[in-house]
Write an enzyme that holds these catalytic residues in place. Structure first.
Site, PDB file in Angstrom:
ATOM      1  N   HIS A 132      -1.464  -2.315   4.255  1.00 29.86           N
ATOM      2  CA  HIS A 132      -0.486  -1.222   4.327  1.00 29.86           C
ATOM      3  C   HIS A 132      -1.091   0.076   3.783  1.00 29.86           C
ATOM      4  O   HIS A 132      -1.092   1.102   4.457  1.00 29.86           O
ATOM      5  CB  HIS A 132       0.761  -1.623   3.518  1.00 29.86           C
ATOM      6  N   GLU A 133      -1.622   0.007   2.575  1.00 26.92           N
ATOM      7  CA  GLU A 133      -2.177   1.221   1.958  1.00 26.92           C
ATOM      8  C   GLU A 133      -3.392   1.719   2.724  1.00 26.92           C
ATOM      9  O   GLU A 133      -3.615   2.929   2.840  1.00 26.92           O
ATOM     10  CB  GLU A 133      -2.531   0.982   0.485  1.00 26.92           C
ATOM     11  N   HIS A 138      -2.222   3.932   5.491  1.00 24.70           N
ATOM     12  CA  HIS A 138      -1.994   5.316   5.031  1.00 24.70           C
ATOM     13  C   HIS A 138      -3.336   6.037   4.906  1.00 24.70           C
ATOM     14  O   HIS A 138      -3.473   7.196   5.275  1.00 24.70           O
ATOM     15  CB  HIS A 138      -1.318   5.331   3.660  1.00 24.70           C
ATOM     16  N   HIS A 158      -4.794   7.184   8.160  1.00 23.96           N
ATOM     17  CA  HIS A 158      -4.058   8.348   8.656  1.00 23.96           C
ATOM     18  C   HIS A 158      -4.603   9.624   8.002  1.00 23.96           C
ATOM     19  O   HIS A 158      -4.788  10.645   8.637  1.00 23.96           O
ATOM     20  CB  HIS A 158      -2.571   8.160   8.318  1.00 23.96           C
TER      21      HIS A 158
HETATM   22 ZN   LIG Z   1       3.755   3.132   2.539  1.00 26.83          ZN
END
Ligand SMILES: [Zn+2]
Length: 685
Positions: free
Chosen positions: A469-470, A473, A476
């Site tokens: 998940h991290e 980010h 991105h």
């Molecule tokens: Zn998040």
């Protein structure tokens, strides 16, 4: 004095050289420079141009962020009293600077002239979006109001900032005000040893013998999940769910009732001053959703679909609790406990067993292999980089053309003085500087168990998912190709779309082909066995209907509270909550429950009229992933397509437009329903 915070504009921060004594002088000096630079910019005759206004402002603020980012980061991960003191001393200075900027009439007029002038149509779409966003934010900070209303706006903003921090303090203080000492170990049957050790230590710290139970979340959740002592569960449930309210055992001076009412009233007034019908309308200005009704339709539709499943799950739980646990009536304080027993009964999954297949090194190497396959990236470790702690690793990302695209620090182990949780943060933002590109740099932070006794660090599957998940980010932020920092990476992305790239990455944690890349038994090297994977997949959607309706309850309550405020009738907090519960809740909530009094996300955090964002972004991430399900989860063309349509574009265009350019159509909820187990998965196995 050589201050490392003042001269790091062309390199990575010199973390080991930063001393608490450097911080305040550096920030003072930079802020003074910024104020005088701003005056100089605005004094030019023709300041309303891209190169005369936006570029120099961007450079100014890049300098500030390069100095502040390492300070903020170190305060979170290697905290000390001296560092915290220096950090706190700077906070009001920074917030004063930013609010001054938001209220700067001349700066606003310069942006307005630029937007209305002949140059605007010659700029590219990303540049135009920088200017449009700036004007929107000026408007939302009240700069366009007549002086009398501007004054009122400022009063409201100040009062709100005081009230929201009081709200949070009351939650904290009322939590701390409660504790319960247990001296008979039989009272604590079922609670895991790790949680008991913490409770014992808490008692020792107060010179007590026995176990001190508190309302800190790890203690609370351990009791609710594992304690077979029903009376104890009820007691903790009551204390926890009445924090900062008029109910329960807490001191009434922590009661948030009046504060909540005033917060909602002031938010409504503030929104109306700016010309919006209500605070929900105001909040959605920086979000993808078009209107409160748009959000409510989305949530109501989801509720209608999820409710039958949640009811079925509750019926199963109720029957199980009666037959196996002797609980003839399932109360609110039985739900978590009975659910855990049912989960073990149904799936027989041991986290301890699964962990053996996720040693840290294998997971990291596998994660890199996944993005290498998807996007053609190569990730290599750099050894000679200065960091804030020996645990920290540093990596570079290069693309298929061997071009450096981004760099990141990886700080994964829990340790004292490090804030809990997992997050990605910006160290350096991508932007064009003269004729070169400033490469983005990220911090990736987690709190995994460090290696001990010669054993490698073994991650639970939840932790693996968190890391993915991290990292989503992080990609991105790092893979953006946009050259203007205000809309590069995650900057300028609508709030309710920010979780798209991160939740998207989580999907690979559940795919057999991907798991083969990042799982290997730490002793035998054997990949995760099929039978364990099948168990995990079966358990994945355990009670997902009940979890979904609970999220919907929070989201509907939040949106209606802010959209339906009526000055004649006040906030009607309990009334609206009751209506929402009648609509979507399956578990009967006791009358004394005052969960809303500690709902910090919306009363003290940034989620006011925004709690729906979690589910909203999940529609996007699930639907984006479904194209990989259709074309192959490692299809390099689909990977390139996602990279170019979403990750590289940052906030340079509307999130909806970017999504459509990737998926070829508007978002569809079907994939989310399927991934959550609400509709059947008819894909070929
Ligand atoms: Zn998040």
């Amino acid at each position: 004095m050589d201050n490392p915070l003042l001269n790091n504009t062309h390199s990575l921060p010199a973390f080991s050289a930063i001393k608490p004594g450097h911080i305040e002088p550096a920030i003072d000096s930079i802020l003074a420079d910024l104020r005088s630079s701003l005056e100089k910019i605005l004094d030019q005759d023709s300041c309303a141009t891209w190169s005369g206004l936006v570029e120099p402002l961007d450079s100014m603020h890049d300098r500030l962020s390069r100095a502040w980012s390492p300070v903020q980061h170190m305060n979170a991960v290697v905290n000390s009293d001296a560092l915290r003191e220096a950090y706190n001393a700077c906070l009001p200075k920074l917030s004063a600077y930013w609010s001054e900027l938001g209220q700067n009439q001349r700066l606003y007029q310069a942006f307005k002239s630029l937007a209305e002038g002949p140059e605007f149509s010659l700029l590219d779409t990303a540049q135009q979006r920088v200017i449009e966003n700036a004007l929107r934010d000026f408007k939302l900070s009240g700069v366009a109001l007549p002086p009398e209303q501007q004054k009122r706006y400022r009063e409201i903003a100040e009062r709100l900032s005081k009230l929201t921090s009081e709200f949070e303090e009351h939650v904290l203080d009322s939590s701390n005000a409660w504790s319960k000492l247990i001296t008979e170990s039989s009272q604590l049957d079922g609670i895991p040893d790790t949680a008991l050790a913490v409770a014992k230590q808490a008692a020792e710290q107060k010179d007590l013998s026995g176990w001190l139970l508190t309302l800190e979340f790890p203690c609370y959740i351990a009791v609710m999940t594992y304690a077979s002592n029903r009376q104890l569960r009820e007691e903790l449930y009551r204390a926890f769910s009445t924090r900062a309210s008029d109910q329960g055992p807490h001191d009434s001076r922590y009661d948030n009732t009046k504060i909540m009412e005033e917060i909602l009233q002031l938010r409504h007034e503030q929104a109306q001053l700016l010309g919006f019908d209500n605070y929900a309308d105001y909040s959605l200005q920086t979000k993808m959703a078009e209107s409160p009704q748009h959000v409510l339709d989305f949530l109501n539709d989801l509720a209608e679909r999820a409710l039958p499943m949640a009811q079925k799950e509750l019926a199963e739980l109720t029957a199980f609790a009666k037959d196996h646990l002797g609980l003839s009536e399932l109360k609110a304080w039985d739900v978590t406990y009975a659910s855990e027993k049912l989960r073990t009964h149904l799936f027989d999954i041991s986290q301890q067993q699964i962990k053996q297949y996720f040693p840290f090194d294998k997971v990291i190497a596998g994660l890199f292999a996944v993005v290498e396959r998807l996007y053609g990236l190569s990730i290599t470790q750099q050894d000679d980089v200065d960091t804030w702690h020996p645990d920290v690793q540093f990596f570079q990302i290069r693309d298929a053309d061997n071009q450096l695209r981004g760099e990141f620090y990886l700080d994964l182990y829990a340790r004292p003085k490090k804030r809990g949780g997992a997050w990605m943060d910006e160290c350096v933002v991508r932007r064009r500087v003269a004729d070169s590109i400033q490469t983005p740099v990220a911090y990736l932070t987690c709190n995994f168990t460090p290696p001990a006794d010669g054993q490698p660090s073994l991650l639970t599957h939840d932790e693996v998912t968190t890391l993915f998940h991290e990292f989503g980010h992080g990609l991105h932020h790092m893979l953006t190709r946009i050259d203007y920092s205000a809309v590069s990476g995650i900057n300028g992305v609508e709030w309710d779309a920010v979780e798209l790239p991160s939740q998207f990455m989580e999907n690979w944690c559940w795919e057999k082909q991907a798991l083969a890349l990042f799982s290997a038994h730490h002793q035998t090297g054997e990949p995760l066995p099929e039978r364990l994977l099948q168990k995990m997949l079966k358990a994945k959607n355990f009670q997902s209907g009940m979890q979904l309706v609970r999220q919907l309850e929070f989201a509907l309550f939040d949106m209606r509270l802010h959209a339906e405020y009526d000055p004649q009738q006040g906030a009607r907090i309990e009334q609206i909550l009751q209506q929402v519960r009648d609509q979507v809740s399956v578990i009967e909530v006791p009358d004394f429950n005052r969960f809303q009094h500690s709902f910090s996300h919306i009363f003290a955090g940034g989620y006011a009229a925004g709690y729906y964002s979690y589910k909203w972004a999940e529609v996007l991430s699930s639907d984006a992933f479904s194209l990989f399900e259709e074309t192959g989860i490692f299809n390099p063309e689909t990977g390139q397509h996602f990279l170019q349509s979403i990750l590289e574009k940052g906030g340079s265009q509307k999130a909806l437009d970017l999504f459509v350019s990737f998926r070829g159509r508007e978002p569809d909820i079907e994939a989310l329903l399927r991934h959550s187990g609400i509709t059947a998965d008819t894909r070929a196995a």
